[in-house]
Design a protein around this motif. Structure first.
Motif, PDB file in Angstrom:
ATOM      1  N   VAL A 234      21.634 -49.549-117.581  1.00  0.00           N
ATOM      2  CA  VAL A 234      22.617 -50.264-118.412  1.00  0.00           C
ATOM      3  C   VAL A 234      23.366 -49.284-119.312  1.00  0.00           C
ATOM      4  O   VAL A 234      24.583 -49.379-119.491  1.00  0.00           O
ATOM      5  CB  VAL A 234      21.925 -51.354-119.248  1.00  0.00           C
ATOM      6  N   GLY A 235      22.637 -48.309-119.869  1.00  0.00           N
ATOM      7  CA  GLY A 235      23.288 -47.317-120.722  1.00  0.00           C
ATOM      8  C   GLY A 235      24.279 -46.469-119.963  1.00  0.00           C
ATOM      9  O   GLY A 235      25.370 -46.161-120.468  1.00  0.00           O
ATOM     10  N   GLN A 236      23.937 -46.073-118.723  1.00  0.00           N
ATOM     11  CA  GLN A 236      24.860 -45.281-117.912  1.00  0.00           C
ATOM     12  C   GLN A 236      26.098 -46.087-117.540  1.00  0.00           C
ATOM     13  O   GLN A 236      27.212 -45.551-117.529  1.00  0.00           O
ATOM     14  CB  GLN A 236      24.138 -44.789-116.654  1.00  0.00           C
ATOM     15  N   ARG A 237      25.928 -47.367-117.263  1.00  0.00           N
ATOM     16  CA  ARG A 237      27.097 -48.220-116.981  1.00  0.00           C
ATOM     17  C   ARG A 237      28.026 -48.270-118.186  1.00  0.00           C
ATOM     18  O   ARG A 237      29.252 -48.226-118.050  1.00  0.00           O
ATOM     19  CB  ARG A 237      26.630 -49.632-116.631  1.00  0.00           C
ATOM     20  N   GLN A 238      27.430 -48.363-119.380  1.00  0.00           N
ATOM     21  CA  GLN A 238      28.244 -48.428-120.581  1.00  0.00           C
ATOM     22  C   GLN A 238      29.016 -47.128-120.789  1.00  0.00           C
ATOM     23  O   GLN A 238      30.186 -47.136-121.190  1.00  0.00           O
ATOM     24  CB  GLN A 238      27.342 -48.708-121.789  1.00  0.00           C
ATOM     25  N   LEU A 239      28.381 -45.995-120.485  1.00  0.00           N
ATOM     26  CA  LEU A 239      29.058 -44.713-120.630  1.00  0.00           C
ATOM     27  C   LEU A 239      30.155 -44.545-119.576  1.00  0.00           C
ATOM     28  O   LEU A 239      31.181 -43.906-119.849  1.00  0.00           O
ATOM     29  CB  LEU A 239      28.047 -43.574-120.535  1.00  0.00           C
ATOM     30  N   VAL A 240      29.959 -45.099-118.390  1.00  0.00           N
ATOM     31  CA  VAL A 240      31.020 -45.076-117.373  1.00  0.00           C
ATOM     32  C   VAL A 240      32.235 -45.865-117.869  1.00  0.00           C
ATOM     33  O   VAL A 240      33.384 -45.440-117.707  1.00  0.00           O
ATOM     34  CB  VAL A 240      30.505 -45.641-116.033  1.00  0.00           C
ATOM     35  N   CYS A 241      31.981 -47.012-118.499  1.00  0.00           N
ATOM     36  CA  CYS A 241      33.087 -47.799-119.067  1.00  0.00           C
ATOM     37  C   CYS A 241      33.779 -47.027-120.190  1.00  0.00           C
ATOM     38  O   CYS A 241      35.005 -47.119-120.358  1.00  0.00           O
ATOM     39  CB  CYS A 241      32.566 -49.141-119.580  1.00  0.00           C
ATOM     40  N   LEU A 242      33.006 -46.253-120.969  1.00  0.00           N
ATOM     41  CA  LEU A 242      33.600 -45.425-122.023  1.00  0.00           C
ATOM     42  C   LEU A 242      34.504 -44.360-121.409  1.00  0.00           C
ATOM     43  O   LEU A 242      35.621 -44.129-121.894  1.00  0.00           O
ATOM     44  CB  LEU A 242      32.502 -44.781-122.858  1.00  0.00           C
ATOM     45  N   ALA A 243      34.045 -43.718-120.334  1.00  0.00           N
ATOM     46  CA  ALA A 243      34.869 -42.713-119.659  1.00  0.00           C
ATOM     47  C   ALA A 243      36.149 -43.333-119.099  1.00  0.00           C
ATOM     48  O   ALA A 243      37.229 -42.732-119.150  1.00  0.00           O
ATOM     49  CB  ALA A 243      34.064 -42.052-118.536  1.00  0.00           C
ATOM     50  N   ARG A 244      36.047 -44.556-118.577  1.00  0.00           N
ATOM     51  CA  ARG A 244      37.233 -45.259-118.079  1.00  0.00           C
ATOM     52  C   ARG A 244      38.226 -45.513-119.213  1.00  0.00           C
ATOM     53  O   ARG A 244      39.438 -45.365-119.043  1.00  0.00           O
ATOM     54  CB  ARG A 244      36.799 -46.577-117.437  1.00  0.00           C
ATOM     55  N   SER A 245      37.708 -45.863-120.398  1.00  0.00           N
ATOM     56  CA  SER A 245      38.582 -46.104-121.550  1.00  0.00           C
ATOM     57  C   SER A 245      39.245 -44.809-122.013  1.00  0.00           C
ATOM     58  O   SER A 245      40.398 -44.812-122.445  1.00  0.00           O
ATOM     59  CB  SER A 245      37.771 -46.708-122.701  1.00  0.00           C
ATOM     60  N   ALA A 260      25.406 -51.407-127.636  1.00  0.00           N
ATOM     61  CA  ALA A 260      24.181 -52.199-127.819  1.00  0.00           C
ATOM     62  C   ALA A 260      23.096 -51.799-126.827  1.00  0.00           C
ATOM     63  O   ALA A 260      21.907 -51.973-127.102  1.00  0.00           O
ATOM     64  CB  ALA A 260      24.503 -53.679-127.654  1.00  0.00           C
ATOM     65  N   ALA A 261      23.489 -51.239-125.665  1.00  0.00           N
ATOM     66  CA  ALA A 261      22.511 -50.932-124.624  1.00  0.00           C
ATOM     67  C   ALA A 261      22.060 -49.473-124.632  1.00  0.00           C
ATOM     68  O   ALA A 261      21.307 -49.071-123.756  1.00  0.00           O
ATOM     69  CB  ALA A 261      23.098 -51.270-123.248  1.00  0.00           C
ATOM     70  N   VAL A 262      22.535 -48.661-125.576  1.00  0.00           N
ATOM     71  CA  VAL A 262      22.157 -47.248-125.615  1.00  0.00           C
ATOM     72  C   VAL A 262      21.306 -46.984-126.845  1.00  0.00           C
ATOM     73  O   VAL A 262      21.304 -47.757-127.810  1.00  0.00           O
ATOM     74  CB  VAL A 262      23.415 -46.345-125.609  1.00  0.00           C
ATOM     75  N   ASP A 263      20.586 -45.862-126.828  1.00  0.00           N
ATOM     76  CA  ASP A 263      19.719 -45.530-127.944  1.00  0.00           C
ATOM     77  C   ASP A 263      20.540 -44.992-129.116  1.00  0.00           C
ATOM     78  O   ASP A 263      21.750 -44.742-129.002  1.00  0.00           O
ATOM     79  CB  ASP A 263      18.677 -44.497-127.513  1.00  0.00           C
ATOM     80  N   LEU A 264      19.888 -44.795-130.245  1.00  0.00           N
ATOM     81  CA  LEU A 264      20.589 -44.396-131.461  1.00  0.00           C
ATOM     82  C   LEU A 264      21.248 -43.036-131.312  1.00  0.00           C
ATOM     83  O   LEU A 264      22.370 -42.814-131.804  1.00  0.00           O
ATOM     84  CB  LEU A 264      19.606 -44.388-132.634  1.00  0.00           C
TER      85      LEU A 264
END
Length: 334
Positions: A234-245, A260-264
């Motif tokens: 889930v965290g890697q998916r969120q970072l992929v979306c960040l790279a897309r942005s 919300a899905a990544v660590d501090l």
């Protein structure tokens, strides 16, 4: 339950046929045999009737759905040829909410009530509040997923309700709470329309702290993502979306609890990347961790769909009777 009662009903019919044959004395033996033979078949006929009725009812669900969908209200036009914004809009990302109110359904209560505030171009604004305060609804209103019940949203002098949906949504970027990936290569997920070079894609991956992970993959950018990105965490998916942005580079960025899905530690790295890469962009962050937005330019505190407080973190923390101060105290920031 049903089969037992159908068998009982069939047995009663057979018994009735036999009793009538005995009670009525002038009936021939052939007629009696025919009547009892037909009566014995009644159980199978009842089973077939019930089965066909059930199948008909099940198949008609699809018809009901089609009728329901055909009566749903349609979204506004995708593009309005006579109301296209200028190329490069919005130039600065200045956002103004002018008495804005909205609701999810016509018969429901308002989820946002008379919001009036301004966000200057390039400002970083954190949006905080309790559960159900209307934080995510505000971002949905900005993308016109929810249409205005009253009031308006103005971006760089243009009322977004006067534009087509495509012109509004393509000019803004959102990092949603639930990351969205499609089945296909990693390269396709990052740049669906193939508008950027590989060097730009790798730069975005580096800024999103994914370069090391993608480099370790055998096929790198051609790594195939399963439906919904199930072969990524889930965290890697969120970072992929960040790279897309990062590749889109629009003047307005909305983060809807994107970390919300990544660590501090990763959260702090992502926030650092956002501050550097979107330095001259307007950033609206729906935060679930106050330390994420404690150093933003201004903080918007919502409660029951209304603006409770709006100011710099220092101003809000100086008011010990305020809602933000009590939230910060509960989070252990002060």
């Amino acid at each position: 339950w049903l089969r037992l009662r159908l068998e009982m009903l069939g047995s009663i019919v057979v018994l009735s046929a036999a009793l009538f044959a005995i009670l009525i004395g002038d009936v021939s033996g052939g007629t009696v045999g025919l009547a009892i033979t037909y009566a014995l078949q009644i159980t199978g006929a009842l089973n077939m009737i019930v089965l066909n009725g059930t199948l008909l009812e099940s198949n008609f669900v699809s018809v009901e759905r089609i009728v329901e969908y055909s009566n749903l209200p349609q979204e506004p036009d995708w593009i309005l040829p006579h109301r296209r914004p200028q190329e490069g809009w919005p130039p600065s990302g200045r956002i103004e909410f002018d008495g804005y109110s909205t609701k999810y359904r016509p018969h429901l209560d308002l989820v946002l009530r008379n919001l009036t505030f301004k966000v200057e171009g390039g400002e970083k604004v954190g949006i905080v509040g309790r559960t159900g305060a209307g934080k995510s609804s505000l971002s949905m209103g900005l993308f016109r997923v929810l249409e205005a019940f009253q009031g308006r949203i103005i971006i760089d002098g243009v009322d977004i309700s006067s534009l087509g949906l495509h012109d509004v949504r393509s000019s803004l970027t959102i990092l949603p709470q639930d990351p969205v990936l499609f089945s296909g290569t990693l390269r396709m997920n990052l740049d669906p329309f193939m508008r950027h070079s590989d060097a730009e894609v790798w730069k975005a991956l580096e800024n999103a702290h994914l370069k090391v992970f993608v480099t370790s993959l055998p096929e790198r950018l051609l790594h195939v993502c399963e439906e919904g990105g199930q072969n990524l965490s889930v965290g890697q998916r969120q970072l992929v979306c960040l790279a897309r942005s990062l590749l889109r580079k629009t003047k307005v960025l909305v983060l809807d609890e994107a970390t919300a899905a990544v660590d501090l530690e990763t959260d702090s790295l992502v926030q650092k990347t956002i501050r550097e890469a979107f330095q001259h962009c307007t950033v609206l962050t729906v935060a679930h961790r106050l330390n994420t937005v404690i150093d933003y330019d201004r903080i918007l505190v919502l409660d029951k769909g209304e603006v409770l407080e709006f100011g710099t973190p220092d101003q809000l923390l100086s008011n010990k009777q305020g809602a933000f101060y009590s939230m910060a105290k509960e989070s252990g920031l002060i």
